[in-house]
Motif scaffolding. Structure first.
Motif, PDB file in Angstrom:
ATOM      1  N   GLY A   1     -14.864 108.085  11.207  1.00 13.41           N
ATOM      2  CA  GLY A   1     -15.756 109.235  11.211  1.00 13.41           C
ATOM      3  C   GLY A   1     -17.018 109.074  10.394  1.00 13.41           C
ATOM      4  O   GLY A   1     -17.831 110.002  10.319  1.00 13.41           O
ATOM      5  N   ILE A   2     -17.219 107.921   9.772  1.00 14.09           N
ATOM      6  CA  ILE A   2     -18.421 107.726   8.958  1.00 14.09           C
ATOM      7  C   ILE A   2     -19.680 107.761   9.831  1.00 14.09           C
ATOM      8  O   ILE A   2     -20.731 108.242   9.403  1.00 14.09           O
ATOM      9  N   PHE A   3     -19.540 107.292  11.061  1.00 15.35           N
ATOM     10  CA  PHE A   3     -20.654 107.330  12.008  1.00 15.35           C
ATOM     11  C   PHE A   3     -20.312 108.304  13.133  1.00 15.35           C
ATOM     12  O   PHE A   3     -19.208 108.251  13.690  1.00 15.35           O
ATOM     13  N   ASP A   4     -21.251 109.175  13.447  1.00 16.19           N
ATOM     14  CA  ASP A   4     -21.016 110.189  14.472  1.00 16.19           C
ATOM     15  C   ASP A   4     -21.416 109.655  15.840  1.00 16.19           C
ATOM     16  O   ASP A   4     -22.440 110.045  16.405  1.00 16.19           O
ATOM     17  N   VAL A   5     -20.578 108.779  16.364  1.00 15.19           N
ATOM     18  CA  VAL A   5     -20.840 108.196  17.680  1.00 15.19           C
ATOM     19  C   VAL A   5     -20.685 109.254  18.770  1.00 15.19           C
ATOM     20  O   VAL A   5     -21.394 109.250  19.777  1.00 15.19           O
ATOM     21  N   ALA A   6     -19.776 110.191  18.557  1.00 15.12           N
ATOM     22  CA  ALA A   6     -19.480 111.200  19.580  1.00 15.12           C
ATOM     23  C   ALA A   6     -20.704 112.031  19.948  1.00 15.12           C
ATOM     24  O   ALA A   6     -20.911 112.352  21.117  1.00 15.12           O
ATOM     25  N   SER A   7     -21.523 112.391  18.953  1.00 13.95           N
ATOM     26  CA  SER A   7     -22.704 113.209  19.251  1.00 13.95           C
ATOM     27  C   SER A   7     -23.671 112.480  20.170  1.00 13.95           C
ATOM     28  O   SER A   7     -24.316 113.096  21.024  1.00 13.95           O
ATOM     29  N   SER A   8     -23.761 111.157  19.998  1.00 19.52           N
ATOM     30  CA  SER A   8     -24.640 110.375  20.867  1.00 19.52           C
ATOM     31  C   SER A   8     -24.131 110.346  22.304  1.00 19.52           C
ATOM     32  O   SER A   8     -24.882 110.034  23.229  1.00 19.52           O
ATOM     33  N   LEU A   9     -22.857 110.692  22.477  1.00 16.95           N
ATOM     34  CA  LEU A   9     -22.266 110.763  23.818  1.00 16.95           C
ATOM     35  C   LEU A   9     -22.282 112.189  24.361  1.00 16.95           C
ATOM     36  O   LEU A   9     -21.685 112.472  25.402  1.00 16.95           O
ATOM     37  N   GLY A  10     -22.937 113.087  23.651  1.00 20.84           N
ATOM     38  CA  GLY A  10     -23.027 114.471  24.096  1.00 20.84           C
ATOM     39  C   GLY A  10     -21.899 115.360  23.617  1.00 20.84           C
ATOM     40  O   GLY A  10     -21.789 116.513  24.048  1.00 20.84           O
ATOM     41  N   LEU A  11     -21.064 114.836  22.715  1.00 20.96           N
ATOM     42  CA  LEU A  11     -19.936 115.611  22.188  1.00 20.96           C
ATOM     43  C   LEU A  11     -20.330 116.167  20.822  1.00 20.96           C
ATOM     44  O   LEU A  11     -20.098 115.554  19.790  1.00 20.96           O
ATOM     45  N   GLU A  12     -20.959 117.339  20.817  1.00 21.77           N
ATOM     46  CA  GLU A  12     -21.453 117.930  19.580  1.00 21.77           C
ATOM     47  C   GLU A  12     -20.332 118.592  18.788  1.00 21.77           C
ATOM     48  O   GLU A  12     -19.287 118.945  19.331  1.00 21.77           O
TER      49      GLU A  12
END
Length: 243
Positions: free
Chosen positions: A112-123
């Protein structure tokens, strides 16, 4: 969470508090004669000597990318609680988003240190049990100003207790849960430093904080789309979102 004897503080406050003028009576705040002195204690003692200096020191010694990583980590570790509450509120889509975020960020995002999910549209989907109770029709209850914790309501305090019991059982040990709470508190206080002028310039900081708090609760309960209502001109949207 800062530990203090709530009973002892209440006795001190009851011994020294005056009657609240009738013009300032607020149905949402039946305990104002207790809450105001506790607000003063939080701001003049706890915030002035502990929380704000800690936040300033944190900003000073922590690079912005590291701070952002801490935010991502704490958001990620509480995602299972967001997922459960979204499910309890009947928001299957939000529950799925929280689950997907947790899986993606816990693996590809390195715990969870990097928010990869937001870059995939998962806010980020922020759901808690206080909101769940609100969706179920439970009213706010009395407004409360707690030592070391700040503003809440009877409903949201109940929700916080449930969430903080659930989190250790789902993902963390109790000490780890406390650490996450402290990290969130310091980061939240640090994010409010640029907004301090709004509070300092208000005619009655206690009322200002209370009104901001209730605005924020409505904002969260309706997932950022509350019923259209005219807001006071000095309410800053960034300030609302950072509470």
């Amino acid at each position: 969470m800062l530990k203090h004897s709530f009973t002892f503080l209440c006795l001190l406050v009851l011994a020294g508090c005056a009657q609240v003028p009738q013009s300032k009576v607020d149905d949402r705040d039946p305990l104002q004669s207790i809450n105001r002195p506790l607000y003063d204690f939080n701001m003049d003692v706890l915030d002035a000597y502990i929380l704000r200096p800690a936040a300033v020191g944190y900003i000073t010694v922590t690079p912005a990318p590291v701070r952002q990583g801490v935010v991502h980590f704490t958001d990620n570790i509480t995602a299972p609680v967001d997922m459960i509450n979204a499910g309890l509120q009947g928001k299957a889509g939000n529950a799925g988003v929280s689950l997907a975020r947790f899986l993606v960020n816990s693996t590809v995002g390195i715990f969870g240190i990097f928010d990869v999910a937001s870059s995939l549209g998962l806010e980020v989907v922020d759901e808690d049990f206080g909101q769940t109770l609100g969706v179920w029709g439970v009213g706010d209850g009395a407004y409360l100003m707690l030592p070391g914790m700040g503003p809440t309501t009877a409903r949201n305090l109940t929700g916080d207790v449930v969430d903080n019991i659930a989190l250790p059982k789902i993902a963390l040990t109790t000490p780890q849960t406390i650490l996450v709470f402290v990290l969130k508190a310091v980061e939240a206080r640090a994010s409010l430093i640029p907004q301090e002028g709004l509070l300092n310039d208000s005619l009655d900081p206690y009322l200002f904080v209370k009104d901001i708090y209730f605005q924020r609760q409505i904002y969260e309960l309706y997932d950022g789309n509350p019923p259209v209502k005219e807001e006071p001109a000095d309410f800053d949207e960034d300030f609302l979102e950072s509470l």
